[in-house]
Design a protein around this motif. Structure first.
Motif, mmCIF file in Angstrom:
data_model
loop_
_atom_site.group_PDB
_atom_site.id
_atom_site.type_symbol
_atom_site.label_atom_id
_atom_site.label_comp_id
_atom_site.label_asym_id
_atom_site.label_seq_id
_atom_site.Cartn_x
_atom_site.Cartn_y
_atom_site.Cartn_z
ATOM 1 N N ALA A 1 0.842 -1.204 0.000
ATOM 2 C CA ALA A 1 0.000 0.000 0.000
ATOM 3 C C ALA A 1 0.880 1.258 0.000
ATOM 4 N N PHE A 2 1.950 1.249 0.793
ATOM 5 C CA PHE A 2 2.862 2.394 0.825
ATOM 6 C C PHE A 2 3.551 2.561 -0.531
ATOM 7 N N SER A 3 3.984 1.470 -1.125
ATOM 8 C CA SER A 3 4.613 1.529 -2.450
ATOM 9 C C SER A 3 3.679 2.185 -3.456
ATOM 10 N N ASN A 4 2.407 1.830 -3.396
ATOM 11 C CA ASN A 4 1.430 2.426 -4.301
ATOM 12 C C ASN A 4 1.253 3.919 -4.038
ATOM 13 N N GLN A 5 1.304 4.322 -2.780
ATOM 14 C CA GLN A 5 1.217 5.747 -2.448
ATOM 15 C C GLN A 5 2.421 6.501 -3.020
ATOM 16 N N VAL A 6 3.599 5.918 -2.889
ATOM 17 C CA VAL A 6 4.804 6.551 -3.447
ATOM 18 C C VAL A 6 4.680 6.636 -4.964
ATOM 19 N N GLY A 7 4.153 5.595 -5.581
ATOM 20 C CA GLY A 7 3.948 5.607 -7.023
ATOM 21 C C GLY A 7 2.982 6.692 -7.467
ATOM 22 N N GLU A 8 1.910 6.875 -6.728
ATOM 23 C CA GLU A 8 0.949 7.940 -7.039
ATOM 24 C C GLU A 8 1.585 9.306 -6.877
ATOM 25 N N LEU A 9 2.363 9.484 -5.821
ATOM 26 C CA LEU A 9 3.088 10.736 -5.603
ATOM 27 C C LEU A 9 4.033 11.023 -6.769
ATOM 28 N N ALA A 10 4.752 9.997 -7.193
ATOM 29 C CA ALA A 10 5.692 10.146 -8.302
ATOM 30 C C ALA A 10 4.966 10.563 -9.577
ATOM 31 N N GLU A 11 3.839 9.949 -9.854
ATOM 32 C CA GLU A 11 3.067 10.298 -11.048
ATOM 33 C C GLU A 11 2.567 11.731 -10.987
ATOM 34 N N GLN A 12 2.123 12.170 -9.813
ATOM 35 C CA GLN A 12 1.627 13.541 -9.656
ATOM 36 C C GLN A 12 2.705 14.568 -9.984
ATOM 37 N N HIS A 13 3.953 14.225 -9.679
ATOM 38 C CA HIS A 13 5.047 15.183 -9.847
ATOM 39 C C HIS A 13 5.931 14.900 -11.060
ATOM 40 N N GLY A 14 5.656 13.823 -11.757
ATOM 41 C CA GLY A 14 6.441 13.504 -12.942
ATOM 42 C C GLY A 14 7.896 13.201 -12.638
ATOM 43 N N HIS A 15 8.142 12.651 -11.459
ATOM 44 C CA HIS A 15 9.508 12.312 -11.037
ATOM 45 C C HIS A 15 9.422 10.959 -10.344
ATOM 46 N N HIS A 16 10.167 9.979 -10.826
ATOM 47 C CA HIS A 16 9.933 8.597 -10.431
ATOM 48 C C HIS A 16 11.156 7.959 -9.774
ATOM 49 N N PRO A 17 10.970 7.352 -8.599
ATOM 50 C CA PRO A 17 12.054 6.686 -7.892
ATOM 51 C C PRO A 17 12.140 5.205 -8.243
ATOM 52 N N ALA A 18 13.148 4.578 -7.723
ATOM 53 C CA ALA A 18 13.187 3.112 -7.693
ATOM 54 C C ALA A 18 12.491 2.715 -6.393
ATOM 55 N N ILE A 19 11.588 1.764 -6.473
ATOM 56 C CA ILE A 19 10.839 1.298 -5.305
ATOM 57 C C ILE A 19 10.996 -0.214 -5.228
ATOM 58 N N LEU A 20 11.533 -0.699 -4.112
ATOM 59 C CA LEU A 20 11.662 -2.134 -3.880
ATOM 60 C C LEU A 20 10.723 -2.498 -2.742
ATOM 61 N N THR A 21 9.728 -3.319 -3.045
ATOM 62 C CA THR A 21 8.739 -3.735 -2.059
ATOM 63 C C THR A 21 9.035 -5.169 -1.643
ATOM 64 N N GLU A 22 9.176 -5.371 -0.339
ATOM 65 C CA GLU A 22 9.428 -6.697 0.224
ATOM 66 C C GLU A 22 8.492 -6.900 1.402
ATOM 67 N N TRP A 23 8.498 -8.092 1.963
ATOM 68 C CA TRP A 23 7.665 -8.351 3.136
ATOM 69 C C TRP A 23 8.146 -7.438 4.262
ATOM 70 N N GLY A 24 7.272 -6.539 4.709
ATOM 71 C CA GLY A 24 7.563 -5.694 5.860
ATOM 72 C C GLY A 24 8.478 -4.517 5.613
ATOM 73 N N LYS A 25 8.876 -4.277 4.375
ATOM 74 C CA LYS A 25 9.724 -3.105 4.134
ATOM 75 C C LYS A 25 9.644 -2.646 2.687
#
Length: 111
Positions: A59-83
């Motif tokens: 869910a947090f990864s998706n929030q970061v993704g939405e934030l990135a789309e809003q600003h047109g600037h995209h990070p690397a996001i690694l989603t794992e169990w619990g982090k």
């Protein structure tokens, strides 16, 4: 919320200036949980966020993704169990721009 988190992420050009050694301490102080690291000559900002399970991390990864789309600037996001590990840098300039610190602060505000 920090002052950086309230700023906008401006479109970046290939000739945009990287953050200088003189600017780095003040910007880094505004996002103290982020680490600046050198990835084969490219400076990047990285932070790991902890969660109690995979669903919360996703869910947090998706929030970061939405934030990135809003600003047109995209990070690397690694989603794992619990982090989730988020890494910001500006691809066009192969290094850190003020935008990366702005986006790190905005990411902090999500957690």
């Amino acid at each position: 919320m920090t002052e950086l988190a309230q700023q906008t992420c401006d479109a970046c050009r290939a000739d945009a200036p990287r953050v200088t050694d003189e600017q780095m301490p003040a910007l880094a102080a505004e996002v103290p949980q982020w680490q600046v690291f050198d990835d084969l000559g490219i400076l990047k900002l990285v932070r790991q966020f902890r969660f109690t399970n995979f669903v919360e991390a996703l869910a947090f990864s998706n929030q970061v993704g939405e934030l990135a789309e809003q600003h047109g600037h995209h990070p690397a996001i690694l989603t794992e169990w619990g982090k989730v590990t988020v890494t910001w840098w500006t691809h066009k300039i192969k290094g850190l721009h003020k935008n990366d610190f702005v986006m790190a602060a905005k990411t902090d505000a999500l957690s």
